[in-house]
Design a protein around this motif. Structure first.
Motif, PDB file in Angstrom:
ATOM      1  N   GLU A 176       0.832  -1.208   0.000  1.00  0.00           N
ATOM      2  CA  GLU A 176       0.000   0.000   0.000  1.00  0.00           C
ATOM      3  C   GLU A 176       0.863   1.252   0.000  1.00  0.00           C
ATOM      4  O   GLU A 176       0.585   2.215  -0.719  1.00  0.00           O
ATOM      5  N   ARG A 177       1.903   1.245   0.810  1.00  0.00           N
ATOM      6  CA  ARG A 177       2.788   2.413   0.886  1.00  0.00           C
ATOM      7  C   ARG A 177       3.497   2.631  -0.457  1.00  0.00           C
ATOM      8  O   ARG A 177       3.690   3.769  -0.886  1.00  0.00           O
ATOM      9  N   VAL A 178       3.909   1.546  -1.099  1.00  0.00           N
ATOM     10  CA  VAL A 178       4.591   1.678  -2.386  1.00  0.00           C
ATOM     11  C   VAL A 178       3.640   2.238  -3.432  1.00  0.00           C
ATOM     12  O   VAL A 178       4.002   3.108  -4.237  1.00  0.00           O
ATOM     13  N   LEU A 179       2.408   1.747  -3.445  1.00  0.00           N
ATOM     14  CA  LEU A 179       1.422   2.250  -4.399  1.00  0.00           C
ATOM     15  C   LEU A 179       1.165   3.736  -4.188  1.00  0.00           C
ATOM     16  O   LEU A 179       1.069   4.510  -5.148  1.00  0.00           O
ATOM     17  N   GLU A 180       1.080   4.168  -2.929  1.00  0.00           N
ATOM     18  CA  GLU A 180       0.901   5.580  -2.628  1.00  0.00           C
ATOM     19  C   GLU A 180       2.088   6.402  -3.140  1.00  0.00           C
ATOM     20  O   GLU A 180       1.922   7.504  -3.674  1.00  0.00           O
ATOM     21  N   LEU A 181       3.290   5.852  -2.974  1.00  0.00           N
ATOM     22  CA  LEU A 181       4.482   6.543  -3.453  1.00  0.00           C
ATOM     23  C   LEU A 181       4.449   6.684  -4.974  1.00  0.00           C
ATOM     24  O   LEU A 181       4.760   7.754  -5.516  1.00  0.00           O
ATOM     25  N   GLU A 182       4.070   5.621  -5.663  1.00  0.00           N
ATOM     26  CA  GLU A 182       3.999   5.673  -7.127  1.00  0.00           C
ATOM     27  C   GLU A 182       2.972   6.701  -7.591  1.00  0.00           C
ATOM     28  O   GLU A 182       3.207   7.414  -8.578  1.00  0.00           O
ATOM     29  N   ARG A 183       1.870   6.774  -6.893  1.00  0.00           N
ATOM     30  CA  ARG A 183       0.860   7.779  -7.255  1.00  0.00           C
ATOM     31  C   ARG A 183       1.412   9.186  -7.071  1.00  0.00           C
ATOM     32  O   ARG A 183       1.197  10.066  -7.908  1.00  0.00           O
ATOM     33  N   ALA A 184       2.130   9.383  -5.963  1.00  0.00           N
ATOM     34  CA  ALA A 184       2.706  10.710  -5.707  1.00  0.00           C
ATOM     35  C   ALA A 184       3.773  11.053  -6.746  1.00  0.00           C
ATOM     36  O   ALA A 184       3.913  12.211  -7.145  1.00  0.00           O
ATOM     37  N   ALA A 185       4.506  10.046  -7.201  1.00  0.00           N
ATOM     38  CA  ALA A 185       5.571  10.269  -8.185  1.00  0.00           C
ATOM     39  C   ALA A 185       5.036  10.331  -9.610  1.00  0.00           C
ATOM     40  O   ALA A 185       5.746  10.780 -10.525  1.00  0.00           O
ATOM     41  N   GLY A 186       3.820   9.813  -9.812  1.00  0.00           N
ATOM     42  CA  GLY A 186       3.259   9.779 -11.151  1.00  0.00           C
ATOM     43  C   GLY A 186       3.868   8.703 -12.015  1.00  0.00           C
ATOM     44  O   GLY A 186       3.987   8.861 -13.239  1.00  0.00           O
ATOM     45  N   THR A 187       4.234   7.562 -11.392  1.00  0.00           N
ATOM     46  CA  THR A 187       4.862   6.466 -12.135  1.00  0.00           C
ATOM     47  C   THR A 187       4.039   5.196 -11.994  1.00  0.00           C
ATOM     48  O   THR A 187       3.206   5.057 -11.104  1.00  0.00           O
ATOM     49  N   THR A 188       4.298   4.251 -12.882  1.00  0.00           N
ATOM     50  CA  THR A 188       3.715   2.910 -12.797  1.00  0.00           C
ATOM     51  C   THR A 188       4.841   1.897 -12.914  1.00  0.00           C
ATOM     52  O   THR A 188       5.870   2.178 -13.551  1.00  0.00           O
ATOM     53  N   PRO A 189       4.678   0.716 -12.310  1.00  0.00           N
ATOM     54  CA  PRO A 189       5.750  -0.284 -12.378  1.00  0.00           C
ATOM     55  C   PRO A 189       6.039  -0.702 -13.816  1.00  0.00           C
ATOM     56  O   PRO A 189       5.122  -0.883 -14.620  1.00  0.00           O
TER      57      PRO A 189
END
Length: 319
Positions: A176-189
């Motif tokens: 969950e924390r990683v997904l939140e970070l990706e959203r904040a960064a505007g990136t996808t795996p």
């Protein structure tokens, strides 16, 4: 060569020998400024040359058997890789073959479908962020403060801070924390960072050893016992289906005794059918070592003499 002679004195043939186990994660096709500790192909080639001039690199399973039988040659060593990155197959394997060395590759099987481990998702989120800062994820899901990512030094520091903040969370909460970070960064795996099943099977066919490393690379102490046992045994089952041979070698994710795994997980690895298991505790193994807690170490020095000296000190200090 003085270092070779010192190494032979510290690890003589027979019952008094000690086994040095070098471990890596990646061999990059080219240098990556966000991964300064990971060797690129040219550096890995040099490292194998240094190791080969100082040690005798053996087949990993055979070396473990000979360690406890008291029949090792002098200056014995192993080469191992953790996690299952694609560059293990595309970059490291050809270099190992050029040096006529065998290695063990400990593979986390859940990522063979093209997905990524949480730490790599963090790295790629920081790499791809175009903002001036990112929220530092907290255990409660709230960003306690922001970390700047304006330049390379700040991005490296941000990666270290973020990983330290979430590494030991329960897997679902960490994701969950990683997904939140990706959203904040505007990136996808991204995809394709890890090997696929065909590459793992091909690695096995070359004579390299494929070992277990759980399915999802969790911190085992963050799981209940049922989930931890499922991770360990399930990863071995997955690899058996891929290679046709159930692994008997295992490496604990992250690998630090007491903080990442404990005696319960040692027993689980034994019950799952493993014969030897590796930690990331520095040192060299002797006949007195525990078969399911074998130490590993890699000197990351980029200068030959320093690399060799650190490797010898690791060996000589393992009494």
């Amino acid at each position: 060569m003085i270092l070779r002679a010192l190494t032979a004195l510290s690890a003589p043939a027979g019952e008094r020998s000690r086994l040095s186990v070098f471990y890596f994660h990646r061999a990059l096709a080219r240098p990556d400024p966000l991964l300064p500790s990971e060797p690129d192909a040219a550096t890995f080639d040099r490292m194998l040359g240094w190791i080969g001039s100082q040690f005798r690199v053996l087949d990993p399973l055979d070396a473990c058997e000979r360690l406890f039988a008291g029949t090792l040659p002098s200056r014995p060593a192993l080469v191992t890789f953790d996690d299952g990155y694609r560059d293990n197959f595309t970059v490291a394997l050809p270099i190992l073959q050029q040096h006529r060395m065998q290695a063990a590759f400990f593979v986390s099987t859940a990522f063979l479908d093209g997905s990524m481990m949480f730490n790599d998702r963090v790295i790629e989120a920081v790499r791809g962020c175009t903002a001036q800062s990112l929220p530092l994820p907290g255990a409660d899901g709230e960003g306690r403060r922001s970390v700047p990512v304006r330049n390379l030094a700040e991005r490296r520091a941000a990666i270290d801070l973020i990983l330290a903040a979430i590494k030991h969370l329960p897997p679902a909460q960490r994701d969950e924390r990683v997904l939140e970070l990706e959203r904040a960064a505007g990136t996808t795996p991204s995809r394709g960072l890890m090997m696929d099943p065909g590459q793992v099977a091909a690695l096995h066919r070359t004579g390299m050893r494929v070992g277990g490393h759980t399915r999802t690379h969790p911190i085992l102490l963050a799981l209940d016992d049922v989930a931890a046992e499922r991770e360990i045994g399930g990863g071995l089952d997955d690899l058996a289906a891929i290679t046709g041979e159930r692994p008997v070698l295992f490496a604990y994710p992250n690998g630090k005794p007491g903080s990442d795994f404990d005696a319960r997980h040692v027993s689980m690895a034994e019950r799952a059918g493993c014969r030897y298991a590796f930690t990331t505790q520095p040192g060299a193994a002797s006949r007195a070592s525990r078969r399911y807690e074998l130490p590993r170490f890699t000197p990351w020095d980029r200068q030959r003499t320093r690399f060799g000296l650190r490797a010898w000190r690791n060996l000589a200090g393992s009494r």
